[in-house]
Every structure is written in structure tokens, then in C-alpha cells.
Design an enzyme around this catalytic site. Sequence first.
Site, PDB file in Angstrom:
ATOM      1  CG  HIS A 180      -0.041  15.114   2.149  1.00 15.91           C
ATOM      2  ND1 HIS A 180      -0.960  15.376   1.160  1.00 15.91           N
ATOM      3  CD2 HIS A 180      -0.454  13.975   2.753  1.00 15.91           C
ATOM      4  CE1 HIS A 180      -1.897  14.436   1.171  1.00 15.91           C
ATOM      5  NE2 HIS A 180      -1.604  13.568   2.116  1.00 15.91           N
TER       6      HIS A 180
ATOM      7  CE  LYS B 178      -7.908   2.126  -0.700  1.00 17.04           C
ATOM      8  NZ  LYS B 178      -6.703   2.366   0.054  1.00 17.04           N
TER       9      LYS B 178
ATOM     10  CG  ASN C 116      -5.092   8.516  -3.151  1.00 16.39           C
ATOM     11  OD1 ASN C 116      -4.043   8.016  -3.537  1.00 16.39           O
ATOM     12  ND2 ASN C 116      -5.203   9.094  -1.974  1.00 16.39           N
TER      13      ASN C 116
ATOM     14  CG  HIS D 185      -1.816   1.208   1.295  1.00 21.18           C
ATOM     15  ND1 HIS D 185      -3.177   1.086   1.502  1.00 21.18           N
ATOM     16  CD2 HIS D 185      -1.587   2.536   1.167  1.00 21.18           C
ATOM     17  CE1 HIS D 185      -3.727   2.289   1.506  1.00 21.18           C
ATOM     18  NE2 HIS D 185      -2.778   3.188   1.310  1.00 21.18           N
TER      19      HIS D 185
ATOM     20  CG  HIS E  36      -9.802   4.181   3.517  1.00 25.84           C
ATOM     21  ND1 HIS E  36      -8.616   4.884   3.599  1.00 25.84           N
ATOM     22  CD2 HIS E  36     -10.556   4.605   4.556  1.00 25.84           C
ATOM     23  CE1 HIS E  36      -8.658   5.693   4.644  1.00 25.84           C
ATOM     24  NE2 HIS E  36      -9.823   5.554   5.241  1.00 25.84           N
TER      25      HIS E  36
ATOM     26  CG  ASP F  33      -1.505   4.760   4.090  1.00 31.45           C
ATOM     27  OD1 ASP F  33      -1.553   5.228   2.935  1.00 31.45           O
ATOM     28  OD2 ASP F  33      -2.304   5.076   4.993  1.00 31.45           O
TER      29      ASP F  33
ATOM     30  CG  HIS G  27      -4.770   2.003   5.814  1.00 35.84           C
ATOM     31  ND1 HIS G  27      -6.105   1.967   6.074  1.00 35.84           N
ATOM     32  CD2 HIS G  27      -4.642   2.716   4.670  1.00 35.84           C
ATOM     33  CE1 HIS G  27      -6.758   2.627   5.140  1.00 35.84           C
ATOM     34  NE2 HIS G  27      -5.894   3.085   4.268  1.00 35.84           N
TER      35      HIS G  27
ATOM     36  CG  HIS H 264      -0.728   7.121  -0.931  1.00 35.90           C
ATOM     37  ND1 HIS H 264      -1.968   7.269  -1.510  1.00 35.90           N
ATOM     38  CD2 HIS H 264      -0.937   6.450   0.234  1.00 35.90           C
ATOM     39  CE1 HIS H 264      -2.896   6.730  -0.725  1.00 35.90           C
ATOM     40  NE2 HIS H 264      -2.293   6.217   0.335  1.00 35.90           N
ATOM     41  CG  LEU H 265       4.858   5.586  -5.787  1.00 36.56           C
ATOM     42  CD1 LEU H 265       5.295   4.756  -7.001  1.00 36.56           C
ATOM     43  CD2 LEU H 265       6.074   5.956  -4.941  1.00 36.56           C
ATOM     44  NE  ARG H 266       0.578  11.886  -2.105  1.00 37.83           N
ATOM     45  CZ  ARG H 266      -0.420  11.453  -1.351  1.00 37.83           C
ATOM     46  NH1 ARG H 266      -1.448  10.810  -1.888  1.00 37.83           N
ATOM     47  NH2 ARG H 266      -0.408  11.637  -0.050  1.00 37.83           N
TER      48      ARG H 266
ATOM     49  CG  LEU I 175      -7.609  10.319   7.748  1.00 41.22           C
ATOM     50  CD1 LEU I 175      -8.429  11.055   6.708  1.00 41.22           C
ATOM     51  CD2 LEU I 175      -8.422  10.097   9.026  1.00 41.22           C
TER      52      LEU I 175
ATOM     53  CB  ALA J  73      -4.886  12.543   6.436  1.00 36.15           C
TER      54      ALA J  73
END
Length: 346
Positions: free
Chosen positions: A252, A100, A42, A14, A137, A248, A175, A16-18, A220, A264
Site C-alpha cells: 500500500h 480464494k 482482491n 500468497h 482467509h 502475503d 497466513h 499481492h501484486l495489485r 491482517l 492493512a
Amino acid sequence: MTDSITIRTPDDWHLHLRDGAMLRAVAPETARHFARAIIMPNLVPPVVTGAHAAAYRDRILAALPEGSGFTPLMTLYLTEDTDPEDLARAHADGLITAVKLYPAGATTNSASGVTNFDKVRPVLEKMAEIGCPLCIHGEVVDSDIDIFDREAVFIERVLDPIRRATPGLRVVMEHITTMQGVEYASEGGPDLGATITTHHLVINRNHILAGGIKPHYYCLPVAKREEHRLALRRAATNGDPTFFLGTDSAPHTDANKLLPCGCAGCFTATNTLSILAEVFEQEGALDRLEGFTSLNGPNFYRLTPNDGTVTLTKGEPVIYPDHIDTGDGPVTVFDPLMPLHWRVAE
Ligand code: NCD
Ligand code: ZN
């Protein structure tokens, strides 16, 4: 005393690479030590079709350091308009590994998520048929449910009914943050897995709220009471194959974290393995680290574990950067508030 441990190269189930400048800055942090990762969809706008997933995968591959063997395992963002046939084609082509589900409004960039779960029933049935895992989620978003109860209520009101109505659907509880999550996952049989983040093994809600508000510990699902953190540590370290690592890691910029309404997410890609080795050593379970980081995840996803290995050695406290620079601004690296003695041998 053990001062060196060699494990199969880990995967992150899990992540996030943006996109854009942020992607270019954070992808190498994960690719340094991990062979594969499940990439969260996302983005703005979200990754909702096979074509989006293919284009995003190419952008990720282009952001990796030369010679990196890192493989992004792509996901689709489930919406009430997801076309079961497009999804099935993308899965059959090996373009996506999972789908997801975000309840609409549950977290960062989840506005296109699901409100009416009946609307996604045909997609879930298709996924059960083709064996495509659903990553969930697991938080309800009702304003009358206390934020610290949202995971437990989701299990009862949404997750369990979905699983009962869709036999054969393979689900990852993502998560998890509560003892209720641990309990439900451990009793769910082979079609249910659960990821645990690095930071939820380290922090409880006091770290966010006691002695001043600490935005860098806000993510979150939000960290819960200490008893829940201890339940997560037991689940991660007791050898149960249900549980595996999903960091996760969710970067940011500091500018976006340090706001009256801050984002978050904890960014742990840089020091995750050092933190995990420290935690597993504290629990007397270093011999189970490999299961959690490198074996249980592939086993759930029906993939082979990586061939390569990573060696961690114990020594003087590890020095790691307190932030990384990105084209969008600095991103603070998660501070586990303890010295880390395990470093990945390069
Ligand atoms: C994630 C993000 O920033 O995309 N944030 C977080 O706190 N974990 C979204 C998510 O996984 O909930
Ligand atoms: Zn996430």
C-alpha cells in the site's frame, strides 16, 4: 560456521501484486528471487471469472522485466455467484491454480466475499471433485469477536465445519497467526496445508502498538501475542511439510498506510529471503529453509519444485531500500528491526 547456502528457487504461495503502476513497481521485486507465486485476486473489482484471471495474468506478464521466467499462478475470488462450471473450466485449462475465499469484510477489498457459506456449497463440492485447492482467509468478521480471537474462532465455527461437510476438499489455511492455527493445520492430514508469512515470524502485537502506533506493522490477520509468534517459528522451522511460505507481501502506498483509517498490509517482497535466512539461522534450522520456501508448497499444490537454485551468502549487514517508488507513491519496505546478514548472490 555456515556462510553460504544453496536452495531450490523459492515460490511465494500468497502474494499481492495489485495492478497498473503499483503492479509494475512490485512485480520485479518478487520476480528477482521467486520462480512462481499464487496471485491474490482482491483487485477492485475482484478477479471473479476465468476471463478476468486470463486478462490479469497477461497484465502481470507484461509488467515483468525482460527475460524474467516468473510464473504467476492465478486464483479466482470466490463469491456467492461463482459459477462452478466456469471455475472448473479455468482450472482444467490451467488458467487458475486455486480459489480464494474471503469472508465478506475480513480484509482489504473483501466486500464481494462470502457471507452465507451455504451459498458456495456447490462450488466447494465441485472443487473437491476436480482437486482445486481453496485458499482461505481464516477470520470471522463478527463485530462481537475480538480481533485477536478471530482466527481461532474461524477454525472452530467455519473452517472445521466446511472441511467436514466437503470431504476431499483441499484447503490452504492462509497466513496463520496463532498456535491454534498451527495445531489445527498440523493435525489436518494431507488435504490441509498452511502458509506462514515472513513478517509474522518477526513481529508480535507489541511491534504495532507499544511505544506509539506503527502503521507499517499493521496487517491482517493482525500479529498476535509473542507465544503465537514463537509457535509460528517452530512450525516453519521444524520440517513439518504442512507449512510453507506465503509472504502475503501486500503493498500500500505510504499515503494509504498513514491515515486515520490506514490500510492493512506489510510489503516484504524486497527483503523476504534475507529475513527468512536470518530467522532460520536464529532457530538453528538453516537446513530446513529450502523445505519451507521451495519444497513443501509445490508438494501441497502437486507441482514439481523449481529446477533452478538460489544461493544466499552471509556477510556484512545487507543494505536494502527503506521504500520503493511506484507511480502511485512510495511504498515502505518491511523493517524487521534487526540487521540482516544473508544476501542473495546475484
Ligand atoms: C491484504 C491486502 O492488502 O490486500 N492485506 C493484509 O493485511 N494482508 C489482504 C489480506 O491478505 O488480508
Ligand atoms: Zn493477503
